[in-house]
Design an enzyme around this catalytic site. Structure first.
Site, PDB file in Angstrom:
ATOM      1  N   SER A  50       0.862  -1.195   0.000  1.00  0.00           N
ATOM      2  CA  SER A  50       0.000   0.000   0.000  1.00  0.00           C
ATOM      3  C   SER A  50       0.891   1.235   0.000  1.00  0.00           C
ATOM      4  O   SER A  50       2.044   1.189   0.444  1.00  0.00           O
ATOM      5  CB  SER A  50      -0.863   0.005   1.271  1.00  0.00           C
ATOM      6  OG  SER A  50      -1.583   1.221   1.393  1.00  0.00           O
ATOM      7  N   TYR A  79      -1.936  -0.025  10.962  1.00  0.00           N
ATOM      8  CA  TYR A  79      -2.108  -0.407   9.551  1.00  0.00           C
ATOM      9  C   TYR A  79      -0.864  -0.009   8.768  1.00  0.00           C
ATOM     10  O   TYR A  79      -0.326  -0.803   7.988  1.00  0.00           O
ATOM     11  CB  TYR A  79      -3.370   0.232   8.949  1.00  0.00           C
ATOM     12  CG  TYR A  79      -3.568  -0.173   7.496  1.00  0.00           C
ATOM     13  CD1 TYR A  79      -3.874  -1.492   7.161  1.00  0.00           C
ATOM     14  CD2 TYR A  79      -3.409   0.747   6.460  1.00  0.00           C
ATOM     15  CE1 TYR A  79      -4.025  -1.869   5.823  1.00  0.00           C
ATOM     16  CE2 TYR A  79      -3.567   0.371   5.125  1.00  0.00           C
ATOM     17  CZ  TYR A  79      -3.871  -0.939   4.818  1.00  0.00           C
ATOM     18  OH  TYR A  79      -4.010  -1.326   3.503  1.00  0.00           O
TER      19      TYR A  79
HETATM   20  P1  NDP Z   1     -11.679  -6.019   0.595  1.00  0.00           P
HETATM   21  O1  NDP Z   1     -12.191  -5.877   1.991  1.00  0.00           O
HETATM   22  O2  NDP Z   1     -12.630  -5.782  -0.526  1.00  0.00           O
HETATM   23  O3  NDP Z   1     -11.025  -7.456   0.402  1.00  0.00           O
HETATM   24  C1  NDP Z   1     -10.236  -8.053   1.393  1.00  0.00           C
HETATM   25  C2  NDP Z   1     -10.074  -9.523   1.069  1.00  0.00           C
HETATM   26  O4  NDP Z   1      -9.224 -10.116   2.059  1.00  0.00           O
HETATM   27  C3  NDP Z   1     -11.400 -10.262   1.113  1.00  0.00           C
HETATM   28  O5  NDP Z   1     -11.437 -11.199   0.063  1.00  0.00           O
HETATM   29  C4  NDP Z   1     -11.362 -10.990   2.450  1.00  0.00           C
HETATM   30  O6  NDP Z   1     -12.082 -12.208   2.346  1.00  0.00           O
HETATM   31  C5  NDP Z   1      -9.864 -11.267   2.581  1.00  0.00           C
HETATM   32  N1  NDP Z   1      -9.475 -11.500   3.961  1.00  0.00           N
HETATM   33  C6  NDP Z   1      -9.520 -10.627   4.991  1.00  0.00           C
HETATM   34  N2  NDP Z   1      -9.135 -11.230   6.121  1.00  0.00           N
HETATM   35  C7  NDP Z   1      -8.828 -12.516   5.792  1.00  0.00           C
HETATM   36  C8  NDP Z   1      -8.386 -13.649   6.517  1.00  0.00           C
HETATM   37  N3  NDP Z   1      -8.163 -13.589   7.839  1.00  0.00           N
HETATM   38  N4  NDP Z   1      -8.177 -14.807   5.858  1.00  0.00           N
HETATM   39  C9  NDP Z   1      -8.404 -14.879   4.532  1.00  0.00           C
HETATM   40  N5  NDP Z   1      -8.831 -13.863   3.786  1.00  0.00           N
HETATM   41  C10 NDP Z   1      -9.046 -12.693   4.412  1.00  0.00           C
HETATM   42  O7  NDP Z   1     -10.445  -5.024   0.506  1.00  0.00           O
HETATM   43  P2  NDP Z   1      -9.347  -4.783  -0.652  1.00  0.00           P
HETATM   44  O8  NDP Z   1      -9.623  -5.610  -1.828  1.00  0.00           O
HETATM   45  O9  NDP Z   1      -9.251  -3.323  -0.822  1.00  0.00           O
HETATM   46  O10 NDP Z   1      -8.040  -5.276   0.107  1.00  0.00           O
HETATM   47  C11 NDP Z   1      -7.161  -6.242  -0.416  1.00  0.00           C
HETATM   48  C12 NDP Z   1      -5.733  -5.875  -0.039  1.00  0.00           C
HETATM   49  O11 NDP Z   1      -5.413  -4.631  -0.637  1.00  0.00           O
HETATM   50  C13 NDP Z   1      -5.486  -5.714   1.460  1.00  0.00           C
HETATM   51  O12 NDP Z   1      -4.239  -6.298   1.765  1.00  0.00           O
HETATM   52  C14 NDP Z   1      -5.423  -4.197   1.635  1.00  0.00           C
HETATM   53  O13 NDP Z   1      -4.625  -3.830   2.730  1.00  0.00           O
HETATM   54  C15 NDP Z   1      -4.793  -3.811   0.324  1.00  0.00           C
HETATM   55  N6  NDP Z   1      -4.962  -2.415  -0.075  1.00  0.00           N
HETATM   56  C16 NDP Z   1      -6.220  -1.878  -0.199  1.00  0.00           C
HETATM   57  C17 NDP Z   1      -6.362  -0.552  -0.592  1.00  0.00           C
HETATM   58  C18 NDP Z   1      -7.686   0.118  -0.669  1.00  0.00           C
HETATM   59  O14 NDP Z   1      -7.741   1.369  -0.650  1.00  0.00           O
HETATM   60  N7  NDP Z   1      -8.793  -0.598  -0.807  1.00  0.00           N
HETATM   61  C19 NDP Z   1      -5.183   0.253  -0.936  1.00  0.00           C
HETATM   62  C20 NDP Z   1      -3.919  -0.406  -0.746  1.00  0.00           C
HETATM   63  C21 NDP Z   1      -3.840  -1.704  -0.365  1.00  0.00           C
HETATM   64  P3  NDP Z   1     -12.994 -12.873   3.465  1.00  0.00           P
HETATM   65  O15 NDP Z   1     -13.608 -11.763   4.267  1.00  0.00           O
HETATM   66  O16 NDP Z   1     -13.991 -13.670   2.665  1.00  0.00           O
HETATM   67  O17 NDP Z   1     -12.063 -13.737   4.236  1.00  0.00           O
HETATM   68  C1  8X3 Z   2      -5.151   1.468   1.756  1.00  0.00           C
HETATM   69  C2  8X3 Z   2      -4.828   2.863   1.341  1.00  0.00           C
HETATM   70  O1  8X3 Z   2      -4.537   5.248   2.235  1.00  0.00           O
HETATM   71  O2  8X3 Z   2      -6.518   4.003   2.947  1.00  0.00           O
HETATM   72  O3  8X3 Z   2      -3.986   0.741   1.970  1.00  0.00           O
HETATM   73  O4  8X3 Z   2      -4.330   3.452   3.822  1.00  0.00           O
HETATM   74  S1  8X3 Z   2      -5.059   3.929   2.663  1.00  0.00           S
END
Ligand code: NDP
Ligand code: 8X3
Length: 256
Positions: A144, A157
């Site tokens: 991120s 985070y």
């Molecule tokens: P979502 O909440 O849409 O997706 C998160 C995914 O992670 C879901 O499929 C969830 O599935 C899975 N997950 C969470 N906890 C667990 C667990 N304990 N075991 C297995 N699977 C798990 O968020 P994003 O798609 O945005 O996030 C995906 C990644 O991207 C994360 O690592 C996040 O930190 C990163 N990210 C996101 C950004 C944003 O602004 N959205 C920006 C930068 C990075 P389920 O609940 O079914 O287990």
């Molecule tokens: C997710 C992006 O800026 O919300 O990793 O932390 S931010």
């Protein structure tokens, strides 16, 4: 040129957002898939869409990446039933809460550290040895912008995503002498379920994160993941930072 057609990718956190978008994008490139997340119903729907639309094979498993034994079992099943993936996308992760460090919630802290850092390590530890043996391979960690610059109340985070950055670099160093490379794709704001999860289901607060700007979509991030995965074996992206144009950095966000 499509260099990933016919490969197998393991995507964690494939039940929504970035992980689901990666699965869809990879399937469109002819990549077979192993999909892990806790919500099995969602994985099943996605798997059936992708095998019907693209003719790829999809192996799915309900796994909580925090549960080391469950990850060991899932990895053993994958390796024995399908074989080692050539691409591992460590995407499962979350933010929980947004509070001053002196007021932080221990449960939120545990969820983030256990998922974003220890979960990523659990998956990597049980899958990477077989990837190395089969080589060539590619570990793609979803980091991120929060792993490059801290922001107020982001503390834990931020720390987990700084850890993902460090672990990506550490993987590359430790993988010297193998045919496996490691990358991180590091997005800024992506409109997924991320903010609803962070704010414990408060939809209004979640929507406010993206107010007045066009955030990235999961598909934008999936494009970057596929670009990195498709590079020839002699080239590697170490970190790729992808931000909405309006998000100039964590502090300068052009909301109109
Ligand atoms: P979502 O909440 O849409 O997706 C998160 C995914 O992670 C879901 O499929 C969830 O599935 C899975 N997950 C969470 N906890 C667990 C667990 N304990 N075991 C297995 N699977 C798990 O968020 P994003 O798609 O945005 O996030 C995906 C990644 O991207 C994360 O690592 C996040 O930190 C990163 N990210 C996101 C950004 C944003 O602004 N959205 C920006 C930068 C990075 P389920 O609940 O079914 O287990
Ligand atoms: C997710 C992006 O800026 O919300 O990793 O932390 S931010």
């Amino acid at each position: 040129m499509n260099r990933i057609h016919g490969k197998l990718a393991l995507v964690t956190g494939a039940s929504s957002g970035i992980g689901e978008a990666c699965a869809r994008r990879l399937a469109a490139e002819g990549v077979d898939l192993a999909l892990w997340a806790r919500r099995e119903d969602r994985l099943a729907r996605l798997a059936s869409d992708l095998s019907r639309e693209h003719g790829v094979s999809v192996h799915l498993r309900a796994v909580d990446v925090r549960d080391r034994e469950a990850v060991a079992d899932a990895a053993a099943a994958l390796l024995s039933q399908v074989g080692p993936p050539q691409i591992l996308i460590n995407n499962a992760g979350l933010a929980a809460g947004l509070s001053l460090i002196q007021e932080g919630d221990f449960q939120d802290w545990d969820r983030m550290v256990d998922t974003n850092v220890k979960g990523l390590l659990n998956v990597t530890r049980f899958v990477l040895p077989a990837m190395i043996e089969a080589g060539p391979g590619h570990v793609i960690n979803i980091g991120s912008t929060a792993g490059h610059l801290v922001y107020p109340k982001g503390n834990v985070y931020n720390a987990t995503k700084f850890a993902v950055k460090a672990l990506t670099e550490a993987m590359n160093v430790d993988l010297a002498g193998t045919d496996v490379r490691a990358s991180s794709i590091d997005p800024g704001f992506v409109e997924t379920e991320f903010s609803a999860v962070r704010f414990h289901g408060d939809a209004e607060r979640a929507a406010d994160v993206y107010r007045g700007l066009q955030p990235l979509s999961g598909d934008d991030v999936a494009d970057a993941v596929v670009y990195a995965a498709n590079l020839p074996p002699h080239a590697n992206i170490l970190h790729l930072i992808l931000q909405p144009t309006a998000q100039r950095n964590a502090y300068v966000v052009d909301r109109r």
